[in-house]
Write a protein that holds these residues in place. Structure first.
Motif, PDB file in Angstrom:
ATOM      1  N   ALA A 111     -39.135  30.720 -16.590  1.00 49.23           N
ATOM      2  CA  ALA A 111     -40.180  29.733 -16.852  1.00 49.23           C
ATOM      3  C   ALA A 111     -39.756  28.808 -17.993  1.00 49.23           C
ATOM      4  O   ALA A 111     -39.204  29.251 -19.000  1.00 49.23           O
ATOM      5  CB  ALA A 111     -41.487  30.430 -17.202  1.00 49.23           C
ATOM      6  N   ASP A 112     -40.001  27.514 -17.823  1.00 51.27           N
ATOM      7  CA  ASP A 112     -39.702  26.516 -18.847  1.00 51.27           C
ATOM      8  C   ASP A 112     -40.631  26.746 -20.039  1.00 51.27           C
ATOM      9  O   ASP A 112     -41.831  26.971 -19.863  1.00 51.27           O
ATOM     10  CB  ASP A 112     -39.917  25.117 -18.258  1.00 51.27           C
ATOM     11  CG  ASP A 112     -39.501  24.024 -19.207  1.00 51.27           C
ATOM     12  OD1 ASP A 112     -38.394  23.501 -19.057  1.00 51.27           O
ATOM     13  OD2 ASP A 112     -40.299  23.694 -20.116  1.00 51.27           O
ATOM     14  N   SER A 113     -40.093  26.680 -21.224  1.00 47.89           N
ATOM     15  CA  SER A 113     -40.902  26.949 -22.421  1.00 47.89           C
ATOM     16  C   SER A 113     -41.915  25.843 -22.702  1.00 47.89           C
ATOM     17  O   SER A 113     -42.929  26.089 -23.361  1.00 47.89           O
ATOM     18  CB  SER A 113     -39.992  27.154 -23.639  1.00 47.89           C
ATOM     19  OG  SER A 113     -39.202  26.000 -23.851  1.00 47.89           O
ATOM     20  N   ASP A 114     -41.675  24.644 -22.207  1.00 46.78           N
ATOM     21  CA  ASP A 114     -42.584  23.516 -22.457  1.00 46.78           C
ATOM     22  C   ASP A 114     -43.592  23.287 -21.339  1.00 46.78           C
ATOM     23  O   ASP A 114     -44.640  22.695 -21.566  1.00 46.78           O
ATOM     24  CB  ASP A 114     -41.780  22.224 -22.683  1.00 46.78           C
ATOM     25  CG  ASP A 114     -40.910  22.293 -23.918  1.00 46.78           C
ATOM     26  OD1 ASP A 114     -41.309  22.967 -24.894  1.00 46.78           O
ATOM     27  OD2 ASP A 114     -39.820  21.687 -23.908  1.00 46.78           O
ATOM     28  N   ASP A 115     -43.276  23.716 -20.132  1.00 48.46           N
ATOM     29  CA  ASP A 115     -44.141  23.459 -18.988  1.00 48.46           C
ATOM     30  C   ASP A 115     -44.120  24.673 -18.068  1.00 48.46           C
ATOM     31  O   ASP A 115     -43.156  24.893 -17.342  1.00 48.46           O
ATOM     32  CB  ASP A 115     -43.669  22.200 -18.238  1.00 48.46           C
ATOM     33  CG  ASP A 115     -44.598  21.766 -17.125  1.00 48.46           C
ATOM     34  OD1 ASP A 115     -45.466  22.569 -16.713  1.00 48.46           O
ATOM     35  OD2 ASP A 115     -44.449  20.632 -16.650  1.00 48.46           O
ATOM     36  N   ARG A 116     -45.160  25.462 -18.091  1.00 51.69           N
ATOM     37  CA  ARG A 116     -45.226  26.708 -17.337  1.00 51.69           C
ATOM     38  C   ARG A 116     -45.138  26.513 -15.817  1.00 51.69           C
ATOM     39  O   ARG A 116     -44.859  27.440 -15.082  1.00 51.69           O
ATOM     40  CB  ARG A 116     -46.527  27.454 -17.671  1.00 51.69           C
ATOM     41  CG  ARG A 116     -46.510  28.039 -19.049  1.00 51.69           C
ATOM     42  CD  ARG A 116     -45.934  29.395 -18.924  1.00 51.69           C
ATOM     43  NE  ARG A 116     -45.961  30.085 -20.204  1.00 51.69           N
ATOM     44  CZ  ARG A 116     -45.067  30.979 -20.521  1.00 51.69           C
ATOM     45  NH1 ARG A 116     -44.102  31.249 -19.683  1.00 51.69           N
ATOM     46  NH2 ARG A 116     -45.122  31.599 -21.661  1.00 51.69           N
ATOM     47  N   ARG A 117     -45.352  25.280 -15.338  1.00 47.88           N
ATOM     48  CA  ARG A 117     -45.245  25.013 -13.897  1.00 47.88           C
ATOM     49  C   ARG A 117     -43.797  24.868 -13.452  1.00 47.88           C
ATOM     50  O   ARG A 117     -43.498  24.887 -12.262  1.00 47.88           O
ATOM     51  CB  ARG A 117     -46.007  23.725 -13.544  1.00 47.88           C
ATOM     52  CG  ARG A 117     -47.496  23.792 -13.834  1.00 47.88           C
ATOM     53  CD  ARG A 117     -48.102  22.424 -13.720  1.00 47.88           C
ATOM     54  NE  ARG A 117     -47.490  21.561 -14.745  1.00 47.88           N
ATOM     55  CZ  ARG A 117     -47.682  20.256 -14.849  1.00 47.88           C
ATOM     56  NH1 ARG A 117     -48.441  19.637 -13.984  1.00 47.88           N
ATOM     57  NH2 ARG A 117     -47.106  19.569 -15.809  1.00 47.88           N
ATOM     58  N   VAL A 118     -42.908  24.704 -14.401  1.00 52.10           N
ATOM     59  CA  VAL A 118     -41.496  24.436 -14.112  1.00 52.10           C
ATOM     60  C   VAL A 118     -40.665  25.696 -14.339  1.00 52.10           C
ATOM     61  O   VAL A 118     -40.860  26.410 -15.319  1.00 52.10           O
ATOM     62  CB  VAL A 118     -40.974  23.290 -15.017  1.00 52.10           C
ATOM     63  CG1 VAL A 118     -39.491  23.075 -14.831  1.00 52.10           C
ATOM     64  CG2 VAL A 118     -41.759  22.017 -14.755  1.00 52.10           C
ATOM     65  N   TRP A 119     -39.740  25.931 -13.415  1.00 52.23           N
ATOM     66  CA  TRP A 119     -38.799  27.045 -13.535  1.00 52.23           C
ATOM     67  C   TRP A 119     -37.394  26.492 -13.719  1.00 52.23           C
ATOM     68  O   TRP A 119     -36.997  25.558 -13.050  1.00 52.23           O
ATOM     69  CB  TRP A 119     -38.845  27.920 -12.284  1.00 52.23           C
ATOM     70  CG  TRP A 119     -40.149  28.640 -12.147  1.00 52.23           C
ATOM     71  CD1 TRP A 119     -41.281  28.170 -11.563  1.00 52.23           C
ATOM     72  CD2 TRP A 119     -40.456  29.931 -12.641  1.00 52.23           C
ATOM     73  NE1 TRP A 119     -42.273  29.086 -11.656  1.00 52.23           N
ATOM     74  CE2 TRP A 119     -41.801  30.194 -12.310  1.00 52.23           C
ATOM     75  CE3 TRP A 119     -39.733  30.899 -13.328  1.00 52.23           C
ATOM     76  CZ2 TRP A 119     -42.432  31.381 -12.640  1.00 52.23           C
ATOM     77  CZ3 TRP A 119     -40.358  32.091 -13.647  1.00 52.23           C
ATOM     78  CH2 TRP A 119     -41.686  32.327 -13.312  1.00 52.23           C
ATOM     79  N   ARG A 120     -36.656  27.073 -14.628  1.00 52.94           N
ATOM     80  CA  ARG A 120     -35.265  26.705 -14.890  1.00 52.94           C
ATOM     81  C   ARG A 120     -34.345  27.672 -14.158  1.00 52.94           C
ATOM     82  O   ARG A 120     -34.643  28.859 -14.034  1.00 52.94           O
ATOM     83  CB  ARG A 120     -34.972  26.765 -16.386  1.00 52.94           C
ATOM     84  CG  ARG A 120     -35.808  25.802 -17.197  1.00 52.94           C
ATOM     85  CD  ARG A 120     -35.024  24.585 -17.467  1.00 52.94           C
ATOM     86  NE  ARG A 120     -35.867  23.519 -17.986  1.00 52.94           N
ATOM     87  CZ  ARG A 120     -35.577  22.261 -17.840  1.00 52.94           C
ATOM     88  NH1 ARG A 120     -34.480  21.906 -17.201  1.00 52.94           N
ATOM     89  NH2 ARG A 120     -36.356  21.329 -18.325  1.00 52.94           N
ATOM     90  N   VAL A 121     -33.224  27.159 -13.691  1.00 57.98           N
ATOM     91  CA  VAL A 121     -32.211  27.993 -13.031  1.00 57.98           C
ATOM     92  C   VAL A 121     -31.157  28.315 -14.086  1.00 57.98           C
ATOM     93  O   VAL A 121     -30.470  27.417 -14.591  1.00 57.98           O
ATOM     94  CB  VAL A 121     -31.584  27.262 -11.822  1.00 57.98           C
ATOM     95  CG1 VAL A 121     -30.567  28.162 -11.131  1.00 57.98           C
ATOM     96  CG2 VAL A 121     -32.673  26.803 -10.858  1.00 57.98           C
TER      97      VAL A 121
END
Length: 114
Positions: free
Chosen positions: A56-66
């Motif tokens: 999970a992206d630390s700034d935007d919980r809707r976004v996932w990082r690979v």
């Protein structure tokens, strides 16, 4: 890419995971010029093989990082070398002038497509 247990598409995705430093699925889709669903399947495959995880992206919980796994990081130089070997084999029959001309043509195609 077989010794690394990667397909060509997976290998290419891994190069961009490293280059873009933990990209989102959308960023990967854009750079690979693939649909989000196709890239999602590719990421699923890489997750199953232990090369990446979604975080999970630390700034935007809707976004996932690979994010590359320890396995991927340990094989990063092998992944890069395999790509260089493949390119060297692919372009072995071309001389410098051929490659310059080819690059010039590709640049024109890319500009025309934008």
């Amino acid at each position: 890419m077989a010794p690394l247990e990667l397909t060509r598409a997976q290998w290419r995705a891994m190069l961009y995971v490293f280059r873009l430093s933990n990209p989102t699925q959308t960023e990967l889709a854009e750079i690979l010029e693939l649909g989000r669903a196709s890239v999602g399947s590719l990421i699923d495959q890489l997750e199953r093989s232990g090369y990446v995880s979604r975080v999970a992206d630390s700034d935007d919980r809707r976004v996932w990082r690979v994010v590359p796994s320890r396995l991927a990081v340990s094989r990063q130089s092998k992944i890069a070398r395999a790509g260089k070997r493949a390119a060297a084999e692919l372009f072995a029959e071309f001389d410098e002038k051929d490659l310059r001309d080819f690059r010039r043509c590709l640049e024109k195609l890319i500009l025309g497509a934008e």
